[in-house]
Design an enzyme around this catalytic site. Structure first.
Site, short mmCIF file in Angstrom:
data_model
loop_
_atom_site.label_atom_id
_atom_site.label_comp_id
_atom_site.label_asym_id
_atom_site.label_seq_id
_atom_site.Cartn_x
_atom_site.Cartn_y
_atom_site.Cartn_z
N ASP A 79 0.84 -1.17 -0.01
CA ASP A 79 -0.04 -0.07 0.00
C ASP A 79 0.85 1.19 -0.19
O ASP A 79 0.82 2.14 0.90
CB ASP A 79 -0.99 -0.06 1.17
CG ASP A 79 -0.25 0.07 2.48
OD1 ASP A 79 1.04 -0.35 2.38
OD2 ASP A 79 -0.60 0.27 3.42
N ASP B 228 7.03 1.17 2.49
CA ASP B 228 6.78 0.12 1.39
C ASP B 228 7.95 0.53 0.40
O ASP B 228 8.50 -0.55 -0.11
CB ASP B 228 5.49 0.44 0.74
CG ASP B 228 4.35 0.08 1.88
OD1 ASP B 228 4.29 1.08 2.50
OD2 ASP B 228 3.87 -1.04 1.86
N ASP C 60 7.98 -1.96 7.14
CA ASP C 60 7.97 -2.64 6.18
C ASP C 60 9.45 -3.40 5.73
O ASP C 60 9.43 -4.57 5.20
CB ASP C 60 7.49 -2.23 5.16
CG ASP C 60 5.93 -1.64 5.30
OD1 ASP C 60 5.33 -2.16 6.07
OD2 ASP C 60 5.69 -0.84 4.29
#
Lengths: 363, 363, 363, 363
Positions: free
Chosen positions: C55, C60, C295
């Site tokens: 997302d 990310d 992440d």
């Protein structure tokens, strides 16, 4: 189309298998067959002793006045609970009703300030901010007239002193009743009967989406009472009271009686009537417009055993965790809960008797 | 006592204020007034294109056969979903029905093996273990006849290819529909209409205490569909189908027709009939004994626009978190959710038309 | 005080009964003993094939850049899901990251616009409104570069084409994964391993009171994945990433590298750094201030099997119905759920390896 | 790895910004700075008046004996509540403890038979069926020694008579406390302090998946107390007591003291020790094997203000609706609930003082 699970008097007298299978009873057979009914419980109210637990808005006031007008009914005490308005307002309102009926000797007790979990639900001021139509009385009795003994202690004591003889009529959130059970586990079995105004049969809410106000205001209390009060329990649910409404024309005649009581009622009822008739509360109404004095149906059932002509005998409970359904009464029609104790959910009443009791209330 | 919120055809034609205020519509005015209805939607089924999503038990089979018997109805595909039985059984059952009707060309698609959260609810084998009365056919078509394309992909594709022309009839848990929406957000608006058998109006459960089987089997899917499918949505709820039951005498005549289809139906229906008439499922029934082919009401509504004579137009959703009420459909009669999209909840139908469609299904 | 249930490498090598009884494993023994580990899974990333589901906020982006910098890692596709920002922004952000790394050939797929139930949770703009620090690039690639094939279909296809060889790294809400399972029940077993950033071990929320953002944003998806993905599952939970934070001094050195990638990162990271260091998000932090690239821990675990030095092997699930705890991951330490499948919840990692992977990402 | 949010005495004395920001306090600064602390609250227990509310299992017994052994502590009454065993067993157990300590004059009150909602949670007989190790004493005092006044009424009365002077130590489900609040809204503010053993900080359950026994046994009561008791509230949570465990070697020395009390303790403790050391309850333990006398930590905190050396000052509540998390205490570390009242959650204690109090208990 006939409402589901409703069997008229005639059919039930025939003892039709359908009626028996579906646990539906009518007034007369109940009087004759219920094992708990040992004393005389005829249509007369001979020697009826009542405890009344109220969150005194206008229809609570109407229910109290109905009981006060029946000669053989004796109100042993009125306990107050937060609901339609604060518990202090409820206390004041009950004192005003007793004054209007010239019955100041009946003891009034202050009960729970809040529902069990402490989170108060707004009653939306249908009955006015003060719960009694915002029609203040400068000569109203003061809170010093309230008993020093708390409501829960008094309920426990009175039920114990009159074990098996007193019926409890509850027309507000059931907080005080649930508390009384935890203080005295024998409290329910000391009661002859319990008459509740509250809950739903068909998921039609009048305060939240699927819940009736009294149950929505204290779902935990309703859950406790429906699951642990094993005395005979009669419930006037929201949809039932809507279906049993009276025409506004009756109300006009009712209020036009030439009496102090009628004039008092007119003053305190004006606010709710304006709200009802003005359409603000139309969306809540289940069966269309009309005069629905909810609490009076529970009171009438307690006063006159022949008032209710059809019950649905079914185990009931209350949803506590639903997002849309918290506080909704649930009927265990499939007997999945395996509960032995069944409630008598009112389905049909004698409206002529109801009108007579109502008229008498303001005479 | 007249059922709540039900206005007959005549009353609605008078455009009574009550009817308008309560959002109740009857068949004819809807046809004339609904803005989404641009094409011809008369009583005839001229050129109706259907997608059918089933968890093929016996009443799904009856619904499919009803549609196959109407000349102008075109079934573009049948998608299968786990529910009454496993999705593989559902696939087999649909193939058997198509074979019995000599319509093997209709494509059948395999859909979800499980509801969205993965927790399967037992259907209690009302329709038999195999979902079709445990009356196996040694010559039944094999699963190799199932399309390679998955149900969700096929639904999305077909709806897109026939955008605005195809009605979706869903007679099982709504898992495939919810998935299709997440795969293609345009899926609902490509539909001309959605016809669902499922949910409750009055909290009368037939599998859990307060929930109908199709919704209870996948509450999340029902929630998604009722909240995000903004196409015209018509719902045949459990209580409505019960109230609209046919007499068993009709069923006897229906099955006694001299046709292959009638003999096939008699074989697969025997199990459910024995269960129904034997009383095992009496407690579930809302309005007493009778022949209730639930799924056929949704199908009949999709086939014939004049079949439904009274709707309740109301915003609906599904309870997900209740202890007793998970999977229960909720009606927002007080408009607390402020939803613009309203569903058409079926209230009254033309039973003579229904009988005619049923009879034709087995001819 | 040593954190509960954490056994260092040395202890585990001794095969202490405590370690075995409590289901605690360290990096090396896992490599040697886990039955699913048939291929070479040494510290080298030889031939690692990854599917990455994001997302795409800033961390990310950091995780993707970490993977792109490791020679032997092959990213077969990047699927996008709504979370930190809208799915269209996520798609754009991934394209920008690939452009910054000069890897435009990697296919990017658009996935779910909404979580399963459709109710979007605001990410609070920690990563900026556009998810990438609100530092727009006028020359950013357009959405026409996104694949026509949808994310769920692509994930199912790629996992099937590389069955047993591909690891899935999921750093956003798990919507796409849950959908892929319902479309293809074999999807999880086609995966070599699943690496998740999400969930809690100690009820410390960072978006709701007790839930981590990725799980809170789609609790149903997290529930489905934790209960039905029976492939080896490695989870970097919120508290673990906080405890494994790097000092801001490292971040300064990291960003000061003289490379296009470092300059790109500095631009998109400025917004989050200001928010973090400004104290706005201090209350969320579990273990005090620091540089927490959540992440990247999941990605590093997928890239290098020796990165994680201590796991807690335990069955996990997700709370769906709690008022304060909806979306919270739950650990079944008492084995009350009787689940055979256990997840590997990361407890301790090799921070030197982590720093090296991080540094390489921006070189 | 150092446990999260724990700051040692030294760090806090430096008034480090971290400590202040995170709302962490140590014993000394609290004594000096808390506004509610007007009386002398030094390490000495001069004139401490206690109300003790127990569900008397073995560790409740240990806590009572600890208090009885401190010269300046005065126990004004012991109220009993259902929990580890039935309320009648609890009453008997307390009488036995008082007899063993030759303090029969302390009044014992019978409280709630059931938790608020009425659904009893099994304690799993860790303390034996009778709650006191199933080591019956034929000469045990009879239930006629229990006061006639109920526990709730007595608690309300005693707190009112000693307003501002009495600390309440609660080591069982909080039913009686919640009831006392609803009977007398002033009850909490009449208390000088409230010391609770119960709840979680890190979602590690010891009876259900995520909940500690005392809170899981009556979640509604815990919710009410944590949300409406605005007096200074100190909580010894399950994980904290586990981390603060004593070695079994200490227990051996403790029980080997040559005294009647030690011999009594050995008899009633044998059952739990066998269960603990036999490994049956290992899965519940958070920090490995050891002697965890949970209730004694709350009692020691009430007796000696300098016992607790680090608190986490944070608003807390209880999850009521979770599937896995019902009864779990929740910490509002992000201040999302906007509650002014914060609890003092114990983080670190002076174990030497604890050992001294424990040793004295059996002398």
């Amino acid at each position: 189309m006939v409402q589901l699970a409703l069997i008229r008097f005639e059919a039930a007298c025939n003892n039709s298998p359908t009626a028996r299978n579906q646990g539906i009873y009518t007034g007369l057979p109940i009087c004759q067959s219920l094992s708990h009914s040992t004393s005389v419980r005829a249509g007369s109210a001979m020697g009826k002793k009542l405890l009344v637990d109220v969150d005194c808005g206008v229809d609570d006031a109407q229910a109290i006045m109905m009981a006060l007008a029946v000669p053989d009914v004796q109100i042993l005490g009125i306990s107050c609970v937060s609901g339609n308005t604060t518990v202090d307002n409820v206390c004041k309102n009950v004192l005003r009703v007793l004054k209007a009926c010239q019955r100041p000797e009946i003891p009034v007790f202050r009960g729970a300030l809040k529902p069990i979990l402490g989170n108060t639900l707004s009653a939306g001021h249908f009955h006015g901010q003060d719960g009694l139509g915002d029609a203040p009385d400068p000569k109203a009795p003061g809170l010093d007239r309230i008993q020093k003994e708390g409501a829960v202690a008094a309920m426990v004591r009175i039920a114990s002193e009159h074990a098996g003889e007193v019926s409890l009529v509850a027309t507000g959130p059931l907080t005080n009743l649930a508390m009384a059970l935890r203080i005295d586990p024998n409290f329910p079995q000391n009661l002859k009967g319990l008459y509740i105004m509250g809950g739903n049969t068909d998921s039609r809410g009048n305060s939240t989406m699927c819940a009736e106000f009294n149950f929505a205001a204290d779902p935990e209390a309703a859950y406790i009472v429906l699951n642990e009060f094993l005395c005979p329990t009669y419930i006037a649910c929201w949809e039932f009271t809507c279906h049993s409404k009276l025409p506004w024309e009756f109300c006009d005649v009712w209020l036009a009686q030439d009496s102090e009581k009628a004039r008092f009622m007119k003053r305190i009822f004006q606010h709710s009537m304006d709200a009802s008739r003005g359409g603000c509360f139309q969306k809540e109404m289940v069966a269309g417009d009309g005069f629905v004095s909810c609490d009076c149906y529970a009171m009438a059932a307690a006063i006159d055993d022949s008032f209710v002509t059809a019950f649905h005998k079914v185990a009931v409970s209350v949803e506590l965790t639903g997002t849309y359904t918290r506080g909704m009464m649930v009927l265990d029609t499939q007997e999945l809960l395996k509960k032995k104790h069944k409630a008598f959910v009112m389905e049909q009443v004698d409206l002529e008797k109801f009108k007579a009791l109502m008229m008498a209330a303001l005479k």
